[in-house]
Design an enzyme around this catalytic site. Structure first.
Site, PDB file in Angstrom:
ATOM      1  N   ARG A   1       0.812  -1.162   0.021  1.00 46.90           N
ATOM      2  CA  ARG A   1       0.105   0.118   0.006  1.00 46.90           C
ATOM      3  C   ARG A   1       0.881   1.441  -0.004  1.00 46.90           C
ATOM      4  NH1 ARG A   1      -2.166  -3.875  -1.173  1.00 46.90           N
ATOM      5  NH2 ARG A   1      -4.031  -4.772  -0.232  1.00 46.90           N
TER       6      ARG A   1
ATOM      7  N   SER B   1     -11.561  -0.505   2.365  1.00 48.38           N
ATOM      8  CA  SER B   1     -10.736  -0.905   3.740  1.00 48.38           C
ATOM      9  C   SER B   1     -10.296   0.426   4.282  1.00 48.38           C
ATOM     10  CB  SER B   1      -9.766  -1.843   3.628  1.00 48.38           C
ATOM     11  OG  SER B   1     -10.089  -3.183   3.395  1.00 48.38           O
TER      12      SER B   1
ATOM     13  N   GLU C   1      -5.505   3.638   5.350  1.00 46.91           N
ATOM     14  CA  GLU C   1      -5.154   3.500   3.858  1.00 46.91           C
ATOM     15  C   GLU C   1      -5.878   4.700   3.404  1.00 46.91           C
ATOM     16  OE1 GLU C   1      -6.379   0.198   1.455  1.00 46.91           O
ATOM     17  OE2 GLU C   1      -5.716  -1.351   3.067  1.00 46.91           O
TER      18      GLU C   1
END
Length: 313
Positions: free
Chosen positions: A181, A230, A301
């Site tokens: 990520r 998420s 995130e």
């Protein structure tokens, strides 16, 4: 005082004033952009990007899937890549490549789902995991988006980027130091397009794989409510983020119209009229509860866009 945005240079995109941003995000939350700029081609974008005053706050908006925008909006210029810089095409067919791979080109404003479906139509495998990821190719590059065991860096050949002066550069996954990520694009640089390495695969097998991924999403995720996907990254070691949130008894927790989903507690959802203030408070409440219960700090995130730029949660 926040400086005003200068008028766009000739032949360098279209500028609109005081544009609502909530509808441009998957959370359906946020205030107004002082200015919104759109572009028809890379030359327009490069000209505009290079002539923006360094003091002018700016933010690149793709599909709006990993951003929480302040209720006060953004007091600078938002660059919308999705309306003009969204082309996808086969750059090199398998027959022209001795190693049996094909090269698929996509601009930063193209959606990740469109990229996955274009690959399927061409009988090219490797991008199936993108079918269930909302957002744009540019955002996926920034985040090194991934799902179902795949990550963007696994299929990325290289990306075209602009530096603050509008000069063009080609960067590889190694250059970008892509990891979970994360990609290390230099500050003030912007993704424009990318090339992806894909392999021949039966179209029906690709369709079935994508169908399984989407079926899993429908069963496990609250797709009927606005969310950012998420909210938290999985820690590098130990339980997944959703398990830490559940163990901290945060499933179903709410502040105003912002709620931790009962279906998947790493999804924070907008029940209808959630404000950014509510969602920010809920994110911090979840982080504090998990830290108190397990000693683990959850990192988001998603980003928080304040009036002058990105802010920490």
């Amino acid at each position: 005082m926040i400086p005003d945005v200068p008028p766009p240079p000739p032949n360098a995109g279209m500028l609109s004033e005081h544009v609502p941003l909530a509808g441009r995000t998957t959370w359906r939350i946020g205030g107004l952009a002082r200015w919104l700029a759109t572009f028809q081609n890379v030359d327009e974008l490069a000209s505009f990007w290079s002539r923006l005053s360094p003091e002018t706050p700016r933010f690149i908006l793709g599909g709006g899937s990993n951003i929480l925008i302040s209720d006060s909006g953004f007091h600078g210029v938002v660059l919308d890549m999705t309306h003009g810089l969204n082309q996808i095409h086969l750059q090199q067919p398998i027959s022209d490549n001795p190693n049996g791979e094909a090269v698929l080109f996509a601009q930063a404003g193209a959606s990740t789902r469109a990229l996955a479906h274009k690959a399927r139509q061409l009988g090219l495998g490797g991008a199936e995991f993108l079918a269930g990821i909302p957002g744009s190719v540019g955002g996926a590059l920034v985040m090194n988006a991934g799902a179902h065991g795949g990550e963007l860096k696994d299929i990325l050949i290289d990306a075209l980027v602009l530096d603050p002066s509008g000069e063009r550069h080609i960067l590889t996954p190694t250059d970008l130091k892509m990891s979970y990520r994360h990609s290390a694009l230099p500050t003030g640089w912007i993704f424009v397009s990318a090339r992806f390495r894909l392999v021949p695969k039966d179209r029906e097998r690709i369709r079935q794989t994508m169908q399984r991924h989407n079926h899993h999403r429908r069963l496990s995720q609250p797709l009927h409510l606005p969310s950012a996907g998420s909210t938290f990254k999985n820690p590098p070691h130990g339980p997944a983020a959703w398990k830490l949130i559940e163990d901290a008894r945060m499933r179903g927790a709410a502040i105003g119209q912002a709620r931790v989903s009962d279906k998947h507690c790493n999804f924070l959802v907008n029940m209808g009229q959630a404000s950014a203030t509510d969602m920010t408070a809920l994110i911090r409440k979840v982080q504090n509860a998990v830290l108190a219960h397990s000693g683990i700090k959850l990192h988001t995130e998603v980003g928080l866009l304040g009036p002058t730029g990105l802010e920490p949660f």
